[in-house]
Design a protein around this motif. Structure first.
Motif, mmCIF file in Angstrom:
data_model
loop_
_atom_site.group_PDB
_atom_site.id
_atom_site.type_symbol
_atom_site.label_atom_id
_atom_site.label_comp_id
_atom_site.label_asym_id
_atom_site.label_seq_id
_atom_site.Cartn_x
_atom_site.Cartn_y
_atom_site.Cartn_z
ATOM 1 N N ILE A 220 0.857 -1.189 0.000
ATOM 2 C CA ILE A 220 0.000 0.000 0.000
ATOM 3 C C ILE A 220 0.890 1.236 0.000
ATOM 4 C CG2 ILE A 220 -1.692 1.340 1.297
ATOM 5 C CD1 ILE A 220 -2.889 -1.309 2.235
ATOM 6 N N LEU A 221 0.774 2.023 -1.078
ATOM 7 C CA LEU A 221 1.551 3.258 -1.171
ATOM 8 C C LEU A 221 0.905 4.339 -0.316
ATOM 9 C CD1 LEU A 221 3.901 4.738 -2.694
ATOM 10 C CD2 LEU A 221 2.181 5.423 -4.371
ATOM 11 N N THR A 222 -0.410 4.453 -0.428
ATOM 12 C CA THR A 222 -1.142 5.408 0.404
ATOM 13 C C THR A 222 -2.629 5.088 0.359
ATOM 14 O OG1 THR A 222 -1.512 7.767 0.851
ATOM 15 C CG2 THR A 222 -1.492 7.118 -1.451
ATOM 16 N N GLU A 223 -3.370 5.655 1.317
ATOM 17 C CA GLU A 223 -4.828 5.540 1.334
ATOM 18 C C GLU A 223 -5.406 6.906 1.686
ATOM 19 O OE1 GLU A 223 -5.767 0.991 2.825
ATOM 20 O OE2 GLU A 223 -5.665 2.567 4.329
ATOM 21 N N GLY A 224 -6.558 7.216 1.121
ATOM 22 C CA GLY A 224 -7.191 8.491 1.470
ATOM 23 C C GLY A 224 -8.375 8.760 0.576
ATOM 24 N N SER A 225 -8.902 9.980 0.661
ATOM 25 C CA SER A 225 -10.016 10.351 -0.206
ATOM 26 C C SER A 225 -9.521 10.406 -1.649
ATOM 27 C CB SER A 225 -10.563 11.723 0.198
ATOM 28 O OG SER A 225 -9.604 12.711 -0.143
ATOM 29 N N LYS A 230 -5.352 11.575 -5.544
ATOM 30 C CA LYS A 230 -5.100 12.120 -6.878
ATOM 31 C C LYS A 230 -3.975 13.162 -6.846
ATOM 32 C CE LYS A 230 -7.718 15.205 -8.716
ATOM 33 N NZ LYS A 230 -8.893 15.953 -9.191
ATOM 34 N N ASN A 231 -3.886 13.886 -5.743
ATOM 35 C CA ASN A 231 -2.886 14.957 -5.649
ATOM 36 C C ASN A 231 -1.605 14.537 -4.938
ATOM 37 O OD1 ASN A 231 -4.501 16.983 -6.956
ATOM 38 N ND2 ASN A 231 -5.785 16.973 -5.128
ATOM 39 N N ASN A 232 -1.522 13.258 -4.562
ATOM 40 C CA ASN A 232 -0.327 12.760 -3.869
ATOM 41 C C ASN A 232 0.811 12.590 -4.890
ATOM 42 O OD1 ASN A 232 1.536 10.584 -3.069
ATOM 43 N ND2 ASN A 232 0.257 10.435 -1.239
ATOM 44 N N GLN A 233 1.936 13.242 -4.640
ATOM 45 C CA GLN A 233 3.019 13.254 -5.630
ATOM 46 C C GLN A 233 3.545 11.846 -5.926
ATOM 47 O OE1 GLN A 233 3.747 16.015 -7.441
ATOM 48 N NE2 GLN A 233 4.919 14.562 -8.703
ATOM 49 N N GLU A 234 3.649 11.015 -4.898
ATOM 50 C CA GLU A 234 4.135 9.641 -5.117
ATOM 51 C C GLU A 234 3.184 8.852 -6.011
ATOM 52 O OE1 GLU A 234 6.585 7.410 -1.816
ATOM 53 O OE2 GLU A 234 4.808 8.360 -0.949
ATOM 54 N N VAL A 235 1.879 9.085 -5.820
ATOM 55 C CA VAL A 235 0.884 8.382 -6.645
ATOM 56 C C VAL A 235 1.003 8.858 -8.093
ATOM 57 C CG1 VAL A 235 -1.577 7.952 -7.014
ATOM 58 C CG2 VAL A 235 -0.686 8.112 -4.684
ATOM 59 N N ILE A 236 1.197 10.157 -8.252
ATOM 60 C CA ILE A 236 1.355 10.696 -9.606
ATOM 61 C C ILE A 236 2.592 10.085 -10.268
ATOM 62 C CG2 ILE A 236 1.831 12.820 -10.919
ATOM 63 C CD1 ILE A 236 0.157 14.294 -8.696
ATOM 64 N N ASP A 237 3.690 10.009 -9.507
ATOM 65 C CA ASP A 237 4.937 9.471 -10.070
ATOM 66 C C ASP A 237 4.811 7.991 -10.414
ATOM 67 O OD1 ASP A 237 5.992 11.955 -9.717
ATOM 68 O OD2 ASP A 237 7.101 11.472 -7.889
ATOM 69 N N CYS A 238 4.200 7.201 -9.522
ATOM 70 C CA CYS A 238 4.167 5.741 -9.699
ATOM 71 C C CYS A 238 3.050 5.283 -10.607
ATOM 72 C CB CYS A 238 3.940 5.040 -8.376
ATOM 73 S SG CYS A 238 5.311 5.114 -7.290
ATOM 74 N N TYR A 239 1.997 6.061 -10.715
ATOM 75 C CA TYR A 239 0.804 5.533 -11.374
ATOM 76 C C TYR A 239 0.136 6.521 -12.310
ATOM 77 C CZ TYR A 239 -3.803 3.378 -11.877
ATOM 78 O OH TYR A 239 -4.958 2.849 -12.371
ATOM 79 N N LEU A 240 -0.366 7.603 -11.749
ATOM 80 C CA LEU A 240 -1.200 8.493 -12.555
ATOM 81 C C LEU A 240 -0.415 9.183 -13.658
ATOM 82 C CD1 LEU A 240 -3.370 10.065 -9.739
ATOM 83 C CD2 LEU A 240 -3.963 8.222 -11.305
ATOM 84 N N GLY A 241 0.866 9.473 -13.382
ATOM 85 C CA GLY A 241 1.674 10.178 -14.365
ATOM 86 C C GLY A 241 2.196 9.291 -15.476
ATOM 87 N N ALA A 242 2.205 7.958 -15.229
ATOM 88 C CA ALA A 242 2.741 7.031 -16.226
ATOM 89 C C ALA A 242 1.759 6.910 -17.381
ATOM 90 C CB ALA A 242 2.975 5.668 -15.589
ATOM 91 N N PRO A 243 2.208 7.141 -18.631
ATOM 92 C CA PRO A 243 1.288 7.229 -19.766
ATOM 93 C C PRO A 243 0.427 5.982 -19.990
ATOM 94 C CG PRO A 243 3.593 7.296 -20.504
ATOM 95 C CD PRO A 243 3.602 7.381 -19.022
ATOM 96 N N ASP A 244 0.955 4.770 -19.728
ATOM 97 C CA ASP A 244 0.195 3.565 -20.072
ATOM 98 C C ASP A 244 -0.564 2.979 -18.893
ATOM 99 O OD1 ASP A 244 1.121 3.703 -22.611
ATOM 100 O OD2 ASP A 244 2.939 2.570 -22.130
ATOM 101 N N SER A 245 -0.506 3.657 -17.768
ATOM 102 C CA SER A 245 -0.967 3.013 -16.572
ATOM 103 C C SER A 245 -2.402 3.369 -16.236
ATOM 104 C CB SER A 245 0.019 3.438 -15.534
ATOM 105 O OG SER A 245 -0.015 2.841 -14.458
ATOM 106 N N ALA A 246 -2.630 4.522 -15.640
ATOM 107 C CA ALA A 246 -4.004 4.891 -15.317
ATOM 108 C C ALA A 246 -4.727 5.218 -16.599
ATOM 109 C CB ALA A 246 -4.015 6.100 -14.407
ATOM 110 N N GLN A 247 -5.871 4.625 -16.800
ATOM 111 C CA GLN A 247 -6.615 4.886 -18.018
ATOM 112 C C GLN A 247 -7.666 5.951 -17.737
ATOM 113 O OE1 GLN A 247 -8.191 1.069 -18.831
ATOM 114 N NE2 GLN A 247 -6.164 0.194 -19.126
ATOM 115 N N THR A 248 -7.669 6.952 -18.571
ATOM 116 C CA THR A 248 -8.738 7.936 -18.450
ATOM 117 C C THR A 248 -9.510 7.919 -19.756
ATOM 118 O OG1 THR A 248 -7.058 9.528 -19.020
ATOM 119 C CG2 THR A 248 -7.746 9.497 -16.745
ATOM 120 N N ARG A 249 -10.767 8.170 -19.645
ATOM 121 C CA ARG A 249 -11.646 8.108 -20.793
ATOM 122 C C ARG A 249 -11.437 9.313 -21.684
ATOM 123 N NH1 ARG A 249 -16.016 4.572 -21.046
ATOM 124 N NH2 ARG A 249 -15.218 3.113 -19.558
ATOM 125 N N LYS A 250 -11.223 9.114 -22.951
ATOM 126 C CA LYS A 250 -11.130 10.145 -23.988
ATOM 127 C C LYS A 250 -10.101 11.230 -23.675
ATOM 128 C CE LYS A 250 -15.580 9.367 -25.918
ATOM 129 N NZ LYS A 250 -16.665 9.100 -25.027
#
Ligand code: ADP
Ligand code: MG
Length: 250
Positions: A220-225, A230-250
């Motif tokens: 577990i990297l982190t837990e929260g609302s 979404k605004n956690n820098q580590e989450v952005i670096d490990c997951y949300l910022g990675a182009p192929d990882s988090a999928q967003t619609r359109k």
């Protein structure tokens, strides 16, 4: 409802899951996000008895799940919906639900039993909860992808689970189906604990009324609302910022 400590799974020496602690409240809706291979599905596999961990405890309403069979765990009140829909395409929606209702007795006996009014009411109610009451006579094979996913959720609901484990429900769904699925999960969480694994961040935002857990490399990297995560820098670096990882619609 669920209390986990030191849960550890490895496959051929490679650690897939290493959860120090994880707690779920009664009727909580928890969303788990994280990159591919993070151990999300493995976590659900352990909770439903499909995979045995090397070590650790998982208490569900005070009883340890570890060491119990899948059937035992299902009877204790944990229902699992897998990633890929696996409904019987050649049977109607009603017959799929009928089999779901009787699956505890085995396939053959379930084909030849008399339907009581109570049972047909239960089937109708489950179909209503997933927006399929108008499709009871439709062949499951002619349902849309999203409707097949809902049918599977309804089959799980027929087992009266207290805790539902749902792996990537919105994958491959249309926008309209995704939104309906969000509403469905929200309704389910009024009566049940629900753990949802999901990639689509718009969908996560729609359903994340309680906590979001971010899993990375089995931990577990982190837990929260939703906003905290979404605004956690580590989450952005490990997951949300990675182009192929988090999928967003359109
Ligand atoms: P996620 O669902 O987060 O994408 P998984 O739980 O499916 O991740 O996988 C976690 C890790 O465990 C991955 O490295 C995957 O290859 C491995 N893994 C999962 N299931 C098995 C299995 N049955 N045998 C061997 N390795 C597995
Ligand atoms: Mg997975």
């Amino acid at each position: 409802m669920l209390s986990i400590s030191n849960l550890n799974v490895s496959f051929g020496g490679v650690q897939a899951l290493n959860l120090d602690t994880f707690e779920l409240k009664d009727k909580e809706l928890r969303v788990i996000i994280g990159p591919n291979g993070a151990g999300k599905s493995t976590f659900m596999d352990v909770l439903c008895g499909k995979t045995a961990p090397m070590g650790g405890d998982a208490y569900f309403n005070g009883k340890n799940l570890i060491g119990r069979s899948e059937i035992e765990i299902a009877r204790m009140g944990i229902g699992r919906k897998f990633q890929k829909p696996s409904v019987f395409e050649g049977l109607s929606v009603f017959d799929n639900l009928l089999l779901g209702l009787k699956s505890k007795k085995g396939f053959l006996s379930s084909m030849f039993f008399k339907l009581t009014e109570e049972q047909s009411d239960k089937i109708l109610e489950a179909a209503k909860r997933v927006n399929l009451e108008a499709e009871l006579n439709t062949l499951a094979g002619s349902l849309s992808h999203g409707q097949k996913q809902w049918l599977e959720i309804a089959i799980v609901l027929l087992q009266d689970p207290e805790l539902l484990l749902i792996d990537e429900p919105a994958a491959g769904m249309s926008d309209a189906e995704t939104e309906k699925t969000g509403h469905l999960l929200y309704e389910l969480a009024k009566d049940n604990g629900v753990i949802v694994i999901e990639h689509d961040m718009h969908f996560v935002e729609q359903i994340a009324q309680d906590k979001v857990t971010v899993l990375v490399r089995g931990e577990i990297l982190t837990e929260g609302s939703f906003d905290e995560v979404k605004n956690n820098q580590e989450v952005i670096d490990c997951y949300l910022g990675a182009p192929d990882s988090a999928q967003t619609r359109k």
